[in-house]
Design a protein around this motif. Sequence first.
Motif, PDB file in Angstrom:
ATOM      1  N   UNK A  87       0.827  -1.209   0.000  1.00 20.00           N
ATOM      2  CA  UNK A  87       0.000   0.000   0.000  1.00 20.00           C
ATOM      3  C   UNK A  87       0.860   1.258   0.000  1.00 20.00           C
ATOM      4  N   UNK A  88       1.917   1.266   0.822  1.00 15.81           N
ATOM      5  CA  UNK A  88       2.790   2.438   0.902  1.00 15.81           C
ATOM      6  C   UNK A  88       3.499   2.688  -0.419  1.00 15.81           C
ATOM      7  N   UNK A  89       4.092   1.659  -0.976  1.00 10.63           N
ATOM      8  CA  UNK A  89       4.802   1.815  -2.252  1.00 10.63           C
ATOM      9  C   UNK A  89       3.825   2.171  -3.364  1.00 10.63           C
ATOM     10  N   UNK A  90       2.645   1.557  -3.348  1.00  6.38           N
ATOM     11  CA  UNK A  90       1.636   1.877  -4.355  1.00  6.38           C
ATOM     12  C   UNK A  90       1.166   3.313  -4.262  1.00  6.38           C
ATOM     13  N   UNK A  91       1.039   3.842  -3.044  1.00  6.02           N
ATOM     14  CA  UNK A  91       0.642   5.234  -2.867  1.00  6.02           C
ATOM     15  C   UNK A  91       1.691   6.187  -3.426  1.00  6.02           C
ATOM     16  N   UNK A  92       2.971   5.903  -3.151  1.00  4.65           N
ATOM     17  CA  UNK A  92       4.033   6.754  -3.683  1.00  4.65           C
ATOM     18  C   UNK A  92       4.093   6.688  -5.203  1.00  4.65           C
ATOM     19  N   UNK A  93       4.026   5.491  -5.759  1.00  5.67           N
ATOM     20  CA  UNK A  93       4.092   5.338  -7.217  1.00  5.67           C
ATOM     21  C   UNK A  93       2.887   6.002  -7.874  1.00  5.67           C
ATOM     22  N   UNK A  94       1.706   5.819  -7.287  1.00  2.00           N
ATOM     23  CA  UNK A  94       0.507   6.453  -7.838  1.00  2.00           C
ATOM     24  C   UNK A  94       0.579   7.958  -7.792  1.00  2.00           C
ATOM     25  N   UNK A  95       1.100   8.489  -6.716  1.00  4.90           N
ATOM     26  CA  UNK A  95       1.251   9.937  -6.599  1.00  4.90           C
ATOM     27  C   UNK A  95       2.241  10.473  -7.626  1.00  4.90           C
ATOM     28  N   UNK A 128       2.976   9.165 -10.473  1.00  2.16           N
ATOM     29  CA  UNK A 128       2.463   9.000 -11.833  1.00  2.16           C
ATOM     30  C   UNK A 128       1.343   9.981 -12.143  1.00  2.16           C
ATOM     31  N   UNK A 129       0.546  10.363 -11.168  1.00  2.00           N
ATOM     32  CA  UNK A 129      -0.640  11.169 -11.428  1.00  2.00           C
ATOM     33  C   UNK A 129      -0.493  12.652 -11.089  1.00  2.00           C
ATOM     34  N   UNK A 130       0.597  13.068 -10.465  1.00  7.37           N
ATOM     35  CA  UNK A 130       0.713  14.467 -10.061  1.00  7.37           C
ATOM     36  C   UNK A 130       0.940  15.372 -11.267  1.00  7.37           C
ATOM     37  N   UNK A 131       0.446  16.605 -11.194  1.00  6.71           N
ATOM     38  CA  UNK A 131       0.723  17.547 -12.286  1.00  6.71           C
ATOM     39  C   UNK A 131       2.179  18.001 -12.236  1.00  6.71           C
ATOM     40  N   UNK A 132       2.735  18.216 -13.396  1.00  8.89           N
ATOM     41  CA  UNK A 132       4.162  18.555 -13.480  1.00  8.89           C
ATOM     42  C   UNK A 132       4.408  19.993 -13.940  1.00  8.89           C
TER      43      UNK A 132
END
Length: 120
Positions: free
Chosen positions: A17-25, A27-31
């Motif tokens: 869950x922790x690693x998935x949250x970081x990876x998801x963030x 991948x989806x954050x605006x740049x």
Amino acid sequence: MPSWIAVVILIALALLFTIGSFVGTMALKPRRKDPVKGEAYESGMPPIGDTRGRHNVRFYIVAMLFLIFDVELAFLYPWVVLYSNLDEQLFLFIEALVFIGILGVGYVYAWRKGALDWKN
């Protein structure tokens, strides 16, 4: 199934869950870079002066007093749980009264020293 496997599965799920949250963030954050995003934000108002200004020491004193007198509940809770299960209830009651008395003396001392007075 050994009992330790449930703990390993729980730890694996927490890590996933922790690693998935970081990876998801990531991948989806605006740049988009924007100078407004880098500014300090203070209750919707532009900051005035240095944001690292000095604060009155009373804030810290009250915070420390709150921690000291609030943590007493963490010490009284196990006493309450044991109180109903022991035969030595009178000794336990007197011990708790001594503990609360010491805290009361500390509270009165802080009160007399003006640590709780906000007018000065």
